[in-house]
Structure formats: C-alpha cells, structure tokens
Write an enzyme that holds these catalytic residues in place. Structure first.
Site, short mmCIF file in Angstrom:
data_model
loop_
_atom_site.label_atom_id
_atom_site.label_comp_id
_atom_site.label_asym_id
_atom_site.label_seq_id
_atom_site.Cartn_x
_atom_site.Cartn_y
_atom_site.Cartn_z
N ASP A 23 -3.11 88.07 -56.59
CA ASP A 23 -3.49 89.56 -57.21
C ASP A 23 -3.85 90.21 -55.83
O ASP A 23 -4.67 89.76 -55.08
CB ASP A 23 -4.50 89.48 -58.25
N ASP B 220 1.19 90.80 -51.22
CA ASP B 220 2.06 91.92 -51.96
C ASP B 220 3.28 91.06 -52.38
O ASP B 220 4.35 90.80 -51.36
CB ASP B 220 2.21 93.05 -51.05
N ASN C 9 4.64 87.85 -62.83
CA ASN C 9 3.77 88.83 -63.92
C ASN C 9 3.61 89.86 -63.39
O ASN C 9 3.37 90.91 -63.83
CB ASN C 9 2.75 88.08 -64.20
N TYR D 117 10.11 101.59 -65.50
CA TYR D 117 9.68 100.45 -66.06
C TYR D 117 10.89 99.91 -67.01
O TYR D 117 10.98 98.50 -66.71
CB TYR D 117 8.39 100.59 -66.82
N LYS E 31 12.41 96.30 -65.82
CA LYS E 31 12.27 95.08 -66.61
C LYS E 31 13.85 94.58 -67.44
O LYS E 31 13.84 93.54 -67.77
CB LYS E 31 11.52 95.47 -67.87
N THR F 202 -3.31 95.04 -72.91
CA THR F 202 -3.41 95.02 -71.36
C THR F 202 -4.13 96.32 -71.06
O THR F 202 -3.76 97.47 -71.79
CB THR F 202 -2.23 94.60 -70.58
#
Length: 306
Positions: A38, A73, A100, A171, A175, A205
């Site tokens: 992360d 990254d 993820n 997005y 995806k 989330t």
C-alpha cells in the site's frame, strides 16, 4: 499456522484499508505469509502521507502470523518488479498475487479530464498488468527450472466494469479491461500451472461510501446486529480459496461476491445470429437486427442509468 493456504506466500496490493486489508488478514489467518502492499494514497490517488500497511502488518504479527510491508507503486514498472522481489527475498517464493489496488476520479465523460482518465487507467489496469507480468516471469522461470508452483492470480474487477456505471467511465473501462485481461492471462499462463481469476466485489469501502448519500445509506452497517452484507470481510473467503492449491481446476472466471452470495459471471459470447449467406443490403438489416435483439438476453442495466 494451519489453514487452507498454510505456508503459501501471497502479495495483496492496496492492502492497507478496505477489501485489501481484509484479504491480507484472511490470508494470514489461514496460514499464508503476506506481503502487504500500500502506498497510503487518498481516495483520489493523491499521496496522503500515511502508512496503513504497517498497521495491517502489525495486526497480523500480533495474531502470530508472518507479514512484511511494501510501499511500491504497482503501476510503476520497476516498482511492480520490486514488489515481486520483496516476496521472494522475504519469504523465499511467491505463490499468490491478489491485485486489488485502485482509486476513483468520478466524473461524467463530458466533464472528465485527460488526467482523470489516464490516472485511473494507469493504477487499475496497468497496476494489474505490471504486477502480473513480473510475477508471471518468476513463475515461468520456476517452471522451466523444474520447480513449478501451484501459482494463483486473483484480479479485482467490478460490477461497474461488467455492466457500466454512470459517472465512472474511466473506472468502468479499466475494470472491464481487467476482466478480459483475466481471461487472456488464464489462457497464456496455463502452461506454467498458473490459474488466473477475478472477483467483482460489492462491499462497504471508502470508494462506495463516498458515492453519495443514497449509496452510503445502502452500504451502512445494520444497527440491529444482523448479518452485515456489506462488510468487506465477506469478500475475502472466496479470494483465499482461489489462492489455495485446491482451486487448481478453476481459471479464467469472473465471480461476483456480495454478502453471502457468490455467483459466476459469463463474459462476452456469441448469442443469436442470422446468416444470409451473402452480403447484406443496409436497407434490409432493420428487421433482422430487431429480430436478433428480441431473442437475445436482455443486458444488465447500467448502474445509475435512468
């Protein structure tokens, strides 16, 4: 530690918060050694100066598990390579890659900037490819050296990518491409004993609760203590199973996960057709197309469409 993935080494990207955090904890609870990746980015991808990955690693170690932090990254080519190297250097191998990491820059297409488009595509799509590419090189080398691994890749698509979502063109496109990348990679990596699958999760989330009051209300935890269908921890059991040796016969599939529901989603496939046996005249195609569409399955509605 014992468990369905005991002794296996897993990388989870974007594992500092949300669904990724739950994946990391679930893998550790089932005996895996975890690389918690992360960069501490904000919801829009900007660096927030935080290190949530360290907190997750501390939690895993406090429970008796093994984990290390990685802050690379995933969409940086050298960073993705170093991420894979972190797993190998820390634990001697890599068995599972869970892609993820991601963020949002929501806007209607007519208002979206080039930067909004490029940044989201970069982190989601390139971030999946770069890590997969370097992991695949390691697994291919292992296979050629006579040491094949029962390797697993679990990518993260979205209902937005499968069906579309108003205001999320960047997005949704990323995806959707991830779902197809999953199918492509499954076919190409089969020879090395690697399976590649994807999930399209629905859970609470930072991304979902920032999408407006109506969405936030829908995602809120129930106050009466009943089953919390939107708890991100509900998504992780399937991901852990897909990372296990037991899942070796499953590859190239996309699963939707919400609460206690697991379903498999079919991709593009040929449906109704008409063959004239010769070139069509444009003037005659209206009734033909109308007939085809009348008999074809009705598409899923785009999220947010009116």
């Amino acid at each position: 530690m014992s468990g369905i993935v005991a002794g296996r080494v897993v990388i989870v990207t974007g594992a500092g918060r949300g669904i990724g955090r739950e994946h990391a904890l679930a893998f550790a609870a089932e005996g895996a050694k975890v690389v918690v990746n992360d960069i501490g980015a904000g919801l829009d991808g900007s660096l927030a100066g935080e290190s949530p990955a360290e907190q997750v690693v501390a939690e895993i170690k406090a429970a008796g598990g093994e984990a290390v932090v990685n802050g690379d990254d995933v969409a940086d080519w050298a960073g993705a390579e170093n991420l894979v190297r972190t797993a190998i250097d820390s634990f001697g191998a890599l068995d599972i890659l869970v892609n993820n990491a991601g963020f949002l820059r929501d806007k209607m297409l007519v208002s979206m900037s080039e930067e909004d488009w490029d940044n989201v595509i970069r982190v989601h799509l390139k971030g999946h490819f770069a890590t997969l590419r370097h992991a695949a090189a390691y697994w291919r080398a292992e296979s050629k050296a006579g040491n094949p691994r029962a390797a697993r890749v679990i990518n993260t698509s979205s209902g937005a990518g499968l069906y579309g979502s108003v205001g999320q063109g960047n997005y949704s496109a990323a995806k959707a491409a991830i779902a197809e990348l999953t199918i492509q990679a499954a076919a190409e990596m089969k020879a090395y004993g690697v399976t590649v699958n994807a999930i399209a999760p629905s859970a609470r989330t930072r991304m979902t609760t920032s999408s407006g009051d109506a969405m936030a209300a829908q995602m809120a935890a129930p106050e009466d203590g009943s089953f919390d269908a939107m708890d991100p921890a509900n998504v992780s059991p399937l991901v852990v199973w897909l990372g296990s040796v037991e899942s070796g016969s499953v590859s190239g599939r996309v699963f939707e996960v919400e609460g206690g529901i697991v379903s498999v989603t079919d991709g593009w496939q040929r449906s109704i057709k008409r063959d004239k046996g010769a070139r069509w005249d444009p003037a005659e195609l209206g009734p033909v197309v109308e007939d085809i569409l009348a008999q074809a399955p009705t598409p899923m509605p785009v999220y947010g469409a009116r």
